[in-house]
Motif scaffolding. Structure first.
Motif, PDB file in Angstrom:
ATOM      1  N   GLN A 200       0.822  -1.206   0.000  1.00  0.00           N
ATOM      2  CA  GLN A 200       0.000   0.000   0.000  1.00  0.00           C
ATOM      3  C   GLN A 200       0.858   1.258   0.000  1.00  0.00           C
ATOM      4  OE1 GLN A 200      -2.921   0.144   3.143  1.00  0.00           O
ATOM      5  NE2 GLN A 200      -3.254   2.343   2.940  1.00  0.00           N
TER       6      GLN A 200
ATOM      7  N   ARG B  41       1.981   2.156  -3.567  1.00  0.00           N
ATOM      8  CA  ARG B  41       0.891   2.677  -4.396  1.00  0.00           C
ATOM      9  C   ARG B  41       0.536   4.109  -4.004  1.00  0.00           C
ATOM     10  NH1 ARG B  41      -0.560  -2.812  -3.488  1.00  0.00           N
ATOM     11  NH2 ARG B  41      -1.873  -2.266  -1.707  1.00  0.00           N
ATOM     12  N   GLU B  42       0.493   4.367  -2.726  1.00  0.00           N
ATOM     13  CA  GLU B  42       0.175   5.718  -2.252  1.00  0.00           C
ATOM     14  C   GLU B  42       1.322   6.679  -2.542  1.00  0.00           C
ATOM     15  OE1 GLU B  42      -2.957   4.741   1.355  1.00  0.00           O
ATOM     16  OE2 GLU B  42      -0.888   5.270   1.870  1.00  0.00           O
TER      17      GLU B  42
ATOM     18  N   GLU C 133      -8.964   8.872  -2.277  1.00  0.00           N
ATOM     19  CA  GLU C 133      -9.049   7.534  -1.717  1.00  0.00           C
ATOM     20  C   GLU C 133      -9.916   6.640  -2.597  1.00  0.00           C
ATOM     21  OE1 GLU C 133      -9.250   6.458   2.865  1.00  0.00           O
ATOM     22  OE2 GLU C 133     -11.270   6.787   2.066  1.00  0.00           O
TER      23      GLU C 133
ATOM     24  N   GLU D  73     -11.017   2.160  -3.224  1.00  0.00           N
ATOM     25  CA  GLU D  73     -11.020   0.839  -2.584  1.00  0.00           C
ATOM     26  C   GLU D  73     -10.239  -0.152  -3.421  1.00  0.00           C
ATOM     27  OE1 GLU D  73     -14.348  -2.521  -1.497  1.00  0.00           O
ATOM     28  OE2 GLU D  73     -14.767  -0.442  -0.876  1.00  0.00           O
TER      29      GLU D  73
ATOM     30  N   GLU E  12     -10.046  -2.784   0.841  1.00  0.00           N
ATOM     31  CA  GLU E  12      -9.474  -1.805   1.765  1.00  0.00           C
ATOM     32  C   GLU E  12      -9.398  -0.427   1.112  1.00  0.00           C
ATOM     33  OE1 GLU E  12      -8.718  -2.492   4.867  1.00  0.00           O
ATOM     34  OE2 GLU E  12      -9.065  -4.662   4.729  1.00  0.00           O
TER      35      GLU E  12
ATOM     36  N   GLU F  61      -7.522   2.956   0.259  1.00  0.00           N
ATOM     37  CA  GLU F  61      -6.160   3.456   0.088  1.00  0.00           C
ATOM     38  C   GLU F  61      -6.181   4.807  -0.610  1.00  0.00           C
ATOM     39  OE1 GLU F  61      -3.615   0.840  -2.022  1.00  0.00           O
ATOM     40  OE2 GLU F  61      -3.981  -0.902  -0.731  1.00  0.00           O
TER      41      GLU F  61
ATOM     42  N   ASN G  40      -4.623   5.802  -3.187  1.00  0.00           N
ATOM     43  CA  ASN G  40      -3.831   5.353  -4.329  1.00  0.00           C
ATOM     44  C   ASN G  40      -4.357   5.887  -5.656  1.00  0.00           C
ATOM     45  OD1 ASN G  40      -6.202   3.825  -4.112  1.00  0.00           O
ATOM     46  ND2 ASN G  40      -5.337   2.123  -5.271  1.00  0.00           N
TER      47      ASN G  40
ATOM     48  N   GLY H 137      -2.352   0.183  -8.655  1.00  0.00           N
ATOM     49  CA  GLY H 137      -2.666  -1.097  -8.041  1.00  0.00           C
ATOM     50  C   GLY H 137      -3.873  -1.775  -8.649  1.00  0.00           C
TER      51      GLY H 137
END
Length: 262
Positions: free
Chosen positions: A140, A143-144, A165, A167, A171, A173, A175, A230
């Motif tokens: 994560q 990706r962020e 943000e 999903e 979850e 993220e 990303n 991602g």
């Protein structure tokens, strides 16, 4: 509302009431619609439809590139010109769009993808990409990090953008990069150039060189775009971006998978 006020202010324009009509018009509230617009016209404005925006004169976005932006724009433009062998004598973002347009006009879609990937390889040397891929885990954080990095260092290419943000695997993220109005799409004004010279090669380059899937989701109604790190992109046959007809005022009008509107 203005139409109602205008109707109320009309008076039969006979000789007997000409003077009264002139005096009344002097105080007509209709004059309020003639006020000058705000000076802040350089900001990006929302459009209900890009087709309406294309029909209006002039561009809605103005960019004041700093020294880093100009250097990056020139570097990518020269990289594209180097791999295609097609030179231009323009400067700034105009040179980059001219280089991309020449690629789009002179090569088929497969060649376009390959040439842009080669140009990105020149612009971002493989040893640096390999080092980044090795140092950053497939997690994560990575990706962020790529999402945040894009908003800081690539606004010169895509315009103002922000991290949002989304999903992924159930979850939340941070990303996703949300591009408010893509600079490249606005300048090229061509759906085919967006999909063939930006979306597809960028997705492939990021995946192959950084090991992170990327799905770019352009919105051709308002020229916004989502870059979701991602997330695997859909197949070419299932990607709605490739069923989109081009704009009425497309500057290229060729090599689209769907017909350009008349």
């Amino acid at each position: 509302m203005e139409a109602k006020l205008f109707t109320q202010s009309r008076i039969s324009f006979t000789t007997g009431n000409r003077r009264r009509c002139i005096r009344r018009d002097e105080y007509s509230p209709v004059l309020a619609v003639l006020t000058r617009p705000s000076e802040n016209t350089s900001q990006i404005t929302d459009k209900s439809s890009v087709k309406q925006a294309n029909d209006s004169a002039g561009k809605t976005s103005v960019y004041n590139d700093n020294w880093f932006d100009k250097m990056a724009i020139n570097h990518l433009s020269k990289s594209i010109q180097a791999v295609t062998g097609i030179r231009n004598n323009k400067t700034g973002f105009e040179s980059l769009v001219a280089a991309a347009t020449a690629t789009y006009r002179n090569f088929n879609p497969i060649q376009q993808h390959e040439l842009v990937i080669q140009a990105l390889g020149l612009a971002f040397p493989k040893p640096i990409m390999t080092m980044i891929r090795t140092m950053l885990p497939k997690a994560q954080f990575t990706r962020e990090f790529f999402a945040a990095f894009t908003t800081v260092f690539f606004a010169w290419l895509v315009g103002p953008c922000e991290v949002r943000e989304s999903e992924l695997n159930g979850e939340k993220e941070k990303n996703e990069v949300y591009i408010k109005k893509c600079r490249f799409l606005e300048e090229s004004n061509c759906v085919g150039m967006c999909t063939n010279l930006c979306k597809m090669p960028s997705q492939t380059f990021i995946k192959d060189n950084l090991g992170v899937s990327l799905n770019m989701v352009p919105n051709f109604d308002d020229m916004s775009c989502k870059m979701i790190f991602g997330q695997d992109p859909p197949s070419l046959a299932d990607d709605p971006a490739f069923t989109q007809p081009c704009y009425k005022q497309c500057k290229v009008k060729q090599k689209h998978r769907t017909q350009c509107p008349g």
